[in-house]
Design a protein around this motif. Structure first.
Motif, short mmCIF file in Angstrom:
data_model
loop_
_atom_site.label_atom_id
_atom_site.label_comp_id
_atom_site.label_asym_id
_atom_site.label_seq_id
_atom_site.Cartn_x
_atom_site.Cartn_y
_atom_site.Cartn_z
N ALA A 101 -11.54 -33.01 -48.92
CA ALA A 101 -12.89 -33.60 -48.29
C ALA A 101 -13.35 -32.58 -47.14
O ALA A 101 -12.50 -31.70 -46.72
CB ALA A 101 -12.08 -34.92 -47.56
N ASP A 102 -14.34 -33.26 -46.84
CA ASP A 102 -15.09 -32.46 -45.47
C ASP A 102 -14.24 -33.20 -44.14
O ASP A 102 -14.87 -34.05 -43.89
CB ASP A 102 -16.61 -32.84 -45.57
N LEU A 103 -13.61 -32.37 -43.65
CA LEU A 103 -12.83 -33.01 -42.49
C LEU A 103 -13.10 -32.17 -41.12
O LEU A 103 -13.65 -30.97 -40.99
CB LEU A 103 -11.06 -32.65 -42.65
N THR A 104 -12.91 -32.97 -40.20
CA THR A 104 -12.87 -32.58 -38.57
C THR A 104 -11.59 -32.45 -38.15
O THR A 104 -10.86 -33.43 -38.35
CB THR A 104 -13.69 -33.14 -37.96
N MET A 105 -10.93 -31.33 -37.63
CA MET A 105 -9.70 -31.51 -36.77
C MET A 105 -9.96 -31.90 -35.41
O MET A 105 -10.78 -31.27 -34.65
CB MET A 105 -9.09 -29.79 -36.86
N SER A 106 -9.62 -33.01 -35.07
CA SER A 106 -9.79 -33.47 -33.63
C SER A 106 -8.30 -33.52 -33.11
O SER A 106 -7.18 -33.56 -33.42
CB SER A 106 -9.94 -34.93 -33.91
N PHE A 107 -8.69 -33.16 -31.68
CA PHE A 107 -7.36 -33.04 -30.78
C PHE A 107 -7.87 -33.09 -29.34
O PHE A 107 -8.84 -33.41 -29.13
CB PHE A 107 -6.98 -31.67 -31.02
N LYS A 108 -6.88 -33.54 -28.33
CA LYS A 108 -6.99 -33.59 -26.98
C LYS A 108 -6.54 -32.53 -26.44
O LYS A 108 -5.58 -31.79 -26.63
CB LYS A 108 -6.15 -35.13 -26.39
N TYR A 109 -7.20 -31.94 -25.32
CA TYR A 109 -6.51 -30.79 -24.47
C TYR A 109 -6.94 -31.27 -23.14
O TYR A 109 -7.72 -32.02 -22.59
CB TYR A 109 -7.40 -29.68 -24.69
N PHE A 110 -5.90 -30.72 -22.35
CA PHE A 110 -6.20 -30.78 -20.58
C PHE A 110 -6.02 -29.38 -20.35
O PHE A 110 -4.96 -28.72 -20.31
CB PHE A 110 -4.67 -31.58 -20.30
N MET A 111 -7.17 -28.96 -19.69
CA MET A 111 -7.26 -27.45 -19.01
C MET A 111 -7.74 -27.61 -17.51
O MET A 111 -8.83 -28.12 -17.43
CB MET A 111 -8.26 -26.76 -20.01
N HIS A 112 -6.94 -27.73 -16.38
CA HIS A 112 -7.28 -27.87 -15.27
C HIS A 112 -6.47 -26.87 -14.35
O HIS A 112 -5.40 -26.58 -14.68
CB HIS A 112 -6.79 -29.32 -14.73
N GLY A 113 -7.39 -26.36 -13.52
CA GLY A 113 -6.41 -25.25 -12.79
C GLY A 113 -7.27 -24.74 -11.64
O GLY A 113 -8.57 -25.16 -11.42
N PHE A 114 -6.62 -24.11 -10.64
CA PHE A 114 -7.18 -23.44 -9.27
C PHE A 114 -7.48 -22.11 -9.38
O PHE A 114 -8.01 -21.70 -8.42
CB PHE A 114 -6.43 -24.14 -8.22
N PHE A 115 -7.14 -21.54 -10.38
CA PHE A 115 -7.18 -19.91 -10.29
C PHE A 115 -8.19 -19.47 -11.15
O PHE A 115 -8.34 -19.94 -12.27
CB PHE A 115 -5.54 -19.31 -10.84
N ASN A 139 -9.50 -32.71 -14.21
CA ASN A 139 -8.13 -33.16 -14.24
C ASN A 139 -7.99 -34.52 -15.06
O ASN A 139 -7.55 -35.36 -14.66
CB ASN A 139 -7.52 -33.82 -12.78
N ILE A 140 -8.33 -34.16 -16.25
CA ILE A 140 -8.38 -35.10 -17.32
C ILE A 140 -8.32 -34.55 -18.76
O ILE A 140 -8.39 -33.63 -19.06
CB ILE A 140 -9.76 -35.84 -17.45
N TRP A 141 -7.72 -35.57 -19.58
CA TRP A 141 -7.65 -35.29 -21.01
C TRP A 141 -9.10 -35.17 -21.65
O TRP A 141 -9.78 -36.01 -21.68
CB TRP A 141 -6.84 -36.15 -21.89
N ASN A 142 -9.30 -34.14 -22.39
CA ASN A 142 -10.63 -33.87 -23.01
C ASN A 142 -10.54 -34.17 -24.48
O ASN A 142 -9.30 -33.69 -24.91
CB ASN A 142 -11.30 -32.82 -22.46
N ASP A 143 -11.52 -34.30 -25.56
CA ASP A 143 -11.59 -34.24 -26.60
C ASP A 143 -12.07 -33.02 -27.26
O ASP A 143 -13.42 -32.61 -26.79
CB ASP A 143 -12.77 -35.43 -27.20
#
Length: 159
Positions: A101-115, A139-143
């Motif tokens: 099928a024509d699929l999309t890989m969906s995931f959550k990521y958290f990418m926060h930092g001060f450096f 400072n959140i989970w993103n899609d």
């Protein structure tokens, strides 16, 4: 005579990429709630292939930059980038995907930092970069979403 200095032990090399072809796997939802079985999450994802390590965690990370918990459920995978060096890489590798099928890989990521520089989160398919994000994403989970319909039988890699 003056004795020669003892040489430093060699630096250990990262675990190499698998040289034996991985068997195809069906597409599956993977929340990382279950422990690894036979070195894989969900019968699909291999971690700690080379470079920095992925860790399975419940609750928050030990840094100021990580989440307080999982986006969904109790567990998530993370790699700690604080204190890393430019060029450090942590790879999460999938088996070749078996789908029609024509699929999309969906995931959550958290990418926060001060450096700075912060680095990037990258998705590659068959060696080609198809998605990436850099710098602090809050400072959140993103899609994240990557269309993979045209890559049947290939190995998405998340770095």
């Amino acid at each position: 005579p003056t004795p020669l200095p003892t040489p430093a032990p060699p630096t250990p090399l990262p675990t190499p990429m698998p040289t034996t072809p991985l068997l195809p796997a069906p597409v599956a939802d993977c929340s990382f709630e279950a422990n690894k079985q036979n070195g894989e999450y969900c019968g699909l994802w291999l971690d700690n292939i080379a470079g920095d390590q992925w860790k399975r965690n419940v609750l928050g990370t030990n840094s100021w930059t990580g989440p307080d918990g999982a986006a969904e459920g109790n567990y998530y995978l993370y790699t700690e980038a604080s204190g890393g060096e430019v060029g450090d890489t942590a790879i999460l590798l999938s088996r070749p995907l078996n789908f029609t099928a024509d699929l999309t890989m969906s995931f959550k990521y958290f990418m926060h930092g001060f450096f700075s520089p912060m680095g990037s989160l990258v998705v590659k398919v068959s060696g080609s970069q198809v998605w990436s994000v850099s710098v602090d994403q809050g400072n959140i989970w993103n899609d994240g979403a990557v269309p993979i319909g045209s890559f049947q039988g290939t190995q998405p890699i998340i770095e």
